[in-house]
Design a protein around this motif. Sequence first.
Motif, PDB file in Angstrom:
ATOM      1  N   PRO A  43       0.828  -1.210   0.000  1.00  0.00           N
ATOM      2  CA  PRO A  43       0.000   0.000   0.000  1.00  0.00           C
ATOM      3  C   PRO A  43       0.860   1.258   0.000  1.00  0.00           C
ATOM      4  O   PRO A  43       1.980   1.275   0.511  1.00  0.00           O
ATOM      5  CB  PRO A  43      -0.803  -0.116   1.297  1.00  0.00           C
ATOM      6  N   LEU A  44       0.315   2.329  -0.603  1.00  0.00           N
ATOM      7  CA  LEU A  44       0.977   3.619  -0.519  1.00  0.00           C
ATOM      8  C   LEU A  44       0.996   4.090   0.931  1.00  0.00           C
ATOM      9  O   LEU A  44       0.123   3.726   1.718  1.00  0.00           O
ATOM     10  CB  LEU A  44       0.243   4.647  -1.377  1.00  0.00           C
ATOM     11  N   PRO A  45       1.983   4.881   1.331  1.00  0.00           N
ATOM     12  CA  PRO A  45       2.053   5.343   2.723  1.00  0.00           C
ATOM     13  C   PRO A  45       0.765   6.000   3.197  1.00  0.00           C
ATOM     14  O   PRO A  45       0.347   5.811   4.334  1.00  0.00           O
ATOM     15  CB  PRO A  45       3.225   6.340   2.695  1.00  0.00           C
ATOM     16  N   ARG A  46       0.098   6.774   2.330  1.00  0.00           N
ATOM     17  CA  ARG A  46      -1.129   7.451   2.744  1.00  0.00           C
ATOM     18  C   ARG A  46      -2.269   6.474   2.990  1.00  0.00           C
ATOM     19  O   ARG A  46      -3.283   6.826   3.598  1.00  0.00           O
ATOM     20  CB  ARG A  46      -1.551   8.475   1.698  1.00  0.00           C
ATOM     21  N   MET A  47      -2.160   5.223   2.479  1.00  0.00           N
ATOM     22  CA  MET A  47      -3.205   4.232   2.650  1.00  0.00           C
ATOM     23  C   MET A  47      -2.949   3.320   3.833  1.00  0.00           C
ATOM     24  O   MET A  47      -3.810   2.549   4.235  1.00  0.00           O
ATOM     25  CB  MET A  47      -3.351   3.381   1.386  1.00  0.00           C
ATOM     26  N   GLN A  48      -1.739   3.376   4.380  1.00  0.00           N
ATOM     27  CA  GLN A  48      -1.410   2.497   5.484  1.00  0.00           C
ATOM     28  C   GLN A  48      -2.005   3.050   6.776  1.00  0.00           C
ATOM     29  O   GLN A  48      -2.037   4.253   6.990  1.00  0.00           O
ATOM     30  CB  GLN A  48       0.103   2.362   5.619  1.00  0.00           C
ATOM     31  N   SER A  49      -2.484   2.168   7.629  1.00  0.00           N
ATOM     32  CA  SER A  49      -3.088   2.598   8.888  1.00  0.00           C
ATOM     33  C   SER A  49      -2.243   2.125  10.055  1.00  0.00           C
ATOM     34  O   SER A  49      -1.552   1.107   9.978  1.00  0.00           O
ATOM     35  CB  SER A  49      -4.506   2.042   9.033  1.00  0.00           C
ATOM     36  N   THR A  50      -2.295   2.874  11.131  1.00  0.00           N
ATOM     37  CA  THR A  50      -1.542   2.506  12.322  1.00  0.00           C
ATOM     38  C   THR A  50      -2.208   1.315  13.002  1.00  0.00           C
ATOM     39  O   THR A  50      -3.384   1.379  13.336  1.00  0.00           O
ATOM     40  CB  THR A  50      -1.494   3.689  13.300  1.00  0.00           C
ATOM     41  N   PRO A  51      -1.493   0.206  13.196  1.00  0.00           N
ATOM     42  CA  PRO A  51      -2.120  -0.945  13.856  1.00  0.00           C
ATOM     43  C   PRO A  51      -2.365  -0.654  15.328  1.00  0.00           C
ATOM     44  O   PRO A  51      -1.647   0.119  15.952  1.00  0.00           O
ATOM     45  CB  PRO A  51      -1.080  -2.054  13.683  1.00  0.00           C
ATOM     46  N   CYS A  52      -3.420  -1.264  15.848  1.00  0.00           N
ATOM     47  CA  CYS A  52      -3.676  -1.099  17.277  1.00  0.00           C
ATOM     48  C   CYS A  52      -2.754  -2.027  18.060  1.00  0.00           C
ATOM     49  O   CYS A  52      -2.103  -2.907  17.505  1.00  0.00           O
ATOM     50  CB  CYS A  52      -5.133  -1.384  17.601  1.00  0.00           C
ATOM     51  N   SER A  53      -2.745  -1.837  19.366  1.00  0.00           N
ATOM     52  CA  SER A  53      -1.812  -2.593  20.196  1.00  0.00           C
ATOM     53  C   SER A  53      -2.138  -4.070  20.256  1.00  0.00           C
ATOM     54  O   SER A  53      -1.305  -4.874  20.676  1.00  0.00           O
ATOM     55  CB  SER A  53      -1.808  -2.012  21.616  1.00  0.00           C
ATOM     56  N   LEU A  54      -3.343  -4.468  19.853  1.00  0.00           N
ATOM     57  CA  LEU A  54      -3.741  -5.872  19.951  1.00  0.00           C
ATOM     58  C   LEU A  54      -3.557  -6.634  18.641  1.00  0.00           C
ATOM     59  O   LEU A  54      -3.772  -7.835  18.600  1.00  0.00           O
ATOM     60  CB  LEU A  54      -5.204  -5.975  20.388  1.00  0.00           C
ATOM     61  N   CYS A  55      -3.215  -5.944  17.577  1.00  0.00           N
ATOM     62  CA  CYS A  55      -3.062  -6.618  16.286  1.00  0.00           C
ATOM     63  C   CYS A  55      -1.728  -7.360  16.225  1.00  0.00           C
ATOM     64  O   CYS A  55      -0.707  -6.878  16.713  1.00  0.00           O
ATOM     65  CB  CYS A  55      -3.126  -5.613  15.144  1.00  0.00           C
TER      66      CYS A  55
END
Length: 258
Positions: A43-55
Motif C-alpha cells: 500500500p501507498l504510505p497514505r493508505m497504510q493505517s496505524t495498527p492497534c496494540s492488539l493486532c
Amino acid sequence: MYDLSTRERALALVAQGRSLNSVSRETGISRSAIRSWQTRITPLPRMQSTPCSLCGPTGEPPADKASYSYLLGLYLGDGCISPGMKAGYYLRIACCDAWPGLIEACVAAVETINPSKKAYRVQAVGYTSVVGYSRHWCCLFPQHGPGKKHERAITLEPWQEALVDAHPWEFVRGLIHSDGCRITNWTTRLVGGERKRYEYPRYFFTNVSADIRRLYTDTLDKLGVEWTLCTRNGRPFSISVARKASVALMDTHVGPKH
C-alpha cells in the motif's frame, strides 16, 4: 483499503492464468485495483493505517490501561461499533448534553485509545455522539457483534479482565457515566412523635443486559461496595448502592456526573 495478504491472494489467482474479470468476481476487488497491484503490491504510505496494540501475534493491551478501562465501561453502557468506509469502523458513544464534563472525559478517552488519536463530536437532539474512526475497534472491543447487547452474551477477554482488575474504579465510573446516576432519595420517619423527611444519596445503575449488570456487580464486590438488586414493574434491571459507607466510596472514586 486491502491488506497485504488480500493483495497477494488476488495476484496469485492472476498468476494462475485467471482473467482480471474472474478474479474480480471471486474476490469482490475491482479490476483496476488488481491491475495496479501488478506493479505495486504494498500500500501507498497514505493508505497504510496505524495498527492497534492488539493486532498481530505479539499484541499487547492498550498502553493507557486506566483510560481503556473507563472507555470499556462507556462502551458497554452507551456505545456501539458500526462499519464505516472500506475496512474501517466507527465507535460511537452517546453522551447526554446535560453533562458537558462527561462529554469531555469521553472525548479524551477515545483520543487516547484510538490508534489515530482522533475523536470528534456529532450533535443530535439532546445528546452528543463522541465518534472515533479506526480499523481496529473490533479487536479493542471484542464484545462487538450483531444485534443488541442484551440479546447476546457479553463476556470479557482475559486481557480485559486483567485491565479491569487493575483499574476497577475507572470501569465502574465508565458504567455509571453511561447507564448510571447519583440521586438524592427521601423517606419519612417518626422522630419524637413527629414525622420528618429524611434524605440520603444513592447510586443507580440500569442496564437490560444481565451480563453487563453482572460485570458491574462483580467489580463492586471486589471493591467492597454493597449493592442491592431493584425490581421495578417486574423488571430486575437496576442495581442500587445506598449504604452510607458504600456511597462514600462511590463518592470518592466516581461522584455525580457534571
